[in-house]
Design a protein around this motif. Sequence first.
Motif, PDB file in Angstrom:
ATOM      1  N   ASP A 193      34.560   2.777  -0.750  1.00  0.00           N
ATOM      2  CA  ASP A 193      34.756   3.205  -2.146  1.00  0.00           C
ATOM      3  C   ASP A 193      36.409   3.896  -2.024  1.00  0.00           C
ATOM      4  O   ASP A 193      35.839   4.987  -3.408  1.00  0.00           O
ATOM      5  N   ASN A 216      27.252   2.866   8.745  1.00  0.00           N
ATOM      6  CA  ASN A 216      26.979   2.727   7.547  1.00  0.00           C
ATOM      7  C   ASN A 216      27.945   2.865   6.504  1.00  0.00           C
ATOM      8  O   ASN A 216      28.354   2.657   5.436  1.00  0.00           O
ATOM      9  N   ASN A 260      30.996   2.226   4.035  1.00  0.00           N
ATOM     10  CA  ASN A 260      30.391   2.362   3.111  1.00  0.00           C
ATOM     11  C   ASN A 260      31.416   3.523   2.080  1.00  0.00           C
ATOM     12  O   ASN A 260      32.216   2.618   0.597  1.00  0.00           O
ATOM     13  N   PRO A 271      28.935  -4.683  -3.807  1.00  0.00           N
ATOM     14  CA  PRO A 271      28.633  -4.204  -4.458  1.00  0.00           C
ATOM     15  C   PRO A 271      27.543  -3.344  -3.916  1.00  0.00           C
ATOM     16  O   PRO A 271      27.152  -3.827  -3.160  1.00  0.00           O
ATOM     17  N   ALA A 272      27.618  -2.007  -4.858  1.00  0.00           N
ATOM     18  CA  ALA A 272      26.938  -0.461  -3.516  1.00  0.00           C
ATOM     19  C   ALA A 272      25.145  -1.020  -2.500  1.00  0.00           C
ATOM     20  O   ALA A 272      24.895  -1.142  -1.890  1.00  0.00           O
ATOM     21  N   ASP A 273      24.432  -1.506  -4.313  1.00  0.00           N
ATOM     22  CA  ASP A 273      23.345  -2.278  -3.690  1.00  0.00           C
ATOM     23  C   ASP A 273      23.138  -3.266  -2.759  1.00  0.00           C
ATOM     24  O   ASP A 273      22.533  -4.000  -2.194  1.00  0.00           O
ATOM     25  N   GLN A 274      24.203  -4.119  -2.388  1.00  0.00           N
ATOM     26  CA  GLN A 274      24.655  -5.293  -1.399  1.00  0.00           C
ATOM     27  C   GLN A 274      24.194  -4.878   0.217  1.00  0.00           C
ATOM     28  O   GLN A 274      24.990  -6.086   1.277  1.00  0.00           O
ATOM     29  N   ARG A 275      25.332  -3.265   0.401  1.00  0.00           N
ATOM     30  CA  ARG A 275      25.808  -2.765   0.981  1.00  0.00           C
ATOM     31  C   ARG A 275      25.035  -1.839   2.617  1.00  0.00           C
ATOM     32  O   ARG A 275      25.169  -1.033   3.119  1.00  0.00           O
ATOM     33  N   SER A 276      24.019  -2.218   2.147  1.00  0.00           N
ATOM     34  CA  SER A 276      22.283  -1.419   3.051  1.00  0.00           C
ATOM     35  C   SER A 276      22.549  -2.496   4.452  1.00  0.00           C
ATOM     36  O   SER A 276      22.981  -3.618   3.922  1.00  0.00           O
ATOM     37  N   ALA A 293      19.865  -5.113   3.450  1.00  0.00           N
ATOM     38  CA  ALA A 293      20.767  -6.250   2.469  1.00  0.00           C
ATOM     39  C   ALA A 293      20.864  -7.074   3.388  1.00  0.00           C
ATOM     40  O   ALA A 293      21.112  -8.168   3.344  1.00  0.00           O
TER      41      ALA A 293
END
Length: 326
Positions: free
Chosen positions: A277, A269, A273, A294-299, A302
């Motif tokens: 970026d 991951n 990520n 966006p970064a908060d959807q990339r875990s 998520a």
Amino acid sequence: MRRLLAALGAVVVSLLSSPIAFSQTFPTKPVTMVVPFAAGGPTDALARIIAESMSRHLGQTVVIDNTTGAAGTIAVGKVVRAPNDGYTVSIGHVGTHVVNGAIYPKLGFDLLSDLEPVILLPSNPQLILSKNDVPAKTLAEFVAYVKANQAKLSAGNAGLGSGSHIGGMAFEKAAGVKLQYVPYRGTGPAMQDLISGQIDLMIDQTSNALPQVRAGKVRAYAITAPARSAAAPDIPTVDEAGLPGMYVTIWHGLWVPKGTPAAVIARLNAAANAALDDPAVRKRLADLGQDIPPADQRSPAALRAFHKAEADKWWPLIKAAGVKIE
Ligand code: ASP
């Protein structure tokens, strides 16, 4: 002394088998990314861009393995059955990892529970495309042309359940037509046949279509999104061009087999990520009309939640539409 060595050995063994030590050593050999469609198509292009950058972040090559057939189900099955050590990764999209779960009842695995999510990857809309020598210049003219000739026109797709099939079905519904499909091992080869005029039309992702549209090799009538793309500002939306609401978004993701250690997933991951970026990667993807989440959807969590929500949305629709392969 012997006892001390034995004790030390035990510590080393327990360190090596602990997830933290594993994540620090992973990967010690190349990682294989299994692409469910042919080389030269949209999934393949995305995979190669991400894999190249991930290789740098992992310190090991990420090798592309194009395993084609049955709209991606063969490739996904290959990853489900691979060792759960992080060295075999499945890249796919809403077709291969959601829609196929309802179209192929004899899949032999469960897309939600037999895979562990790694990361949500970019999404892109599609373009309604035809070969160049079709006598239509606008979407309205094209729809009229397809209506008048539907029995003899052929539409390329990457198999039942693929993104191009989902787009085809959306077009059929919006335009009130029935298409004659020609299935390919990916829309890379299908695009070549559209360029040469072997097939008449296709609904395919911007990432595969835009380079050909810009080169004047195929014609684009509309983009399947509520807004124009910065990568193709001249192409009208389906709303503007006359098929309101015909929105299709093909999102992508990465998965590994069930039971892969969490620390290994975290390492994959982090590398993916970092790839998303990377300014050079972002530019290449933007040129292809790909939207980077966006970064908060990339875990991983998520993607797990989104994957489940997409299955809950699509599976009843497909079952109701009766699209099924035995
Ligand atoms: N993603 C394409 C589709 O689903 C196939 C491909 O990547 O070649 O139609």
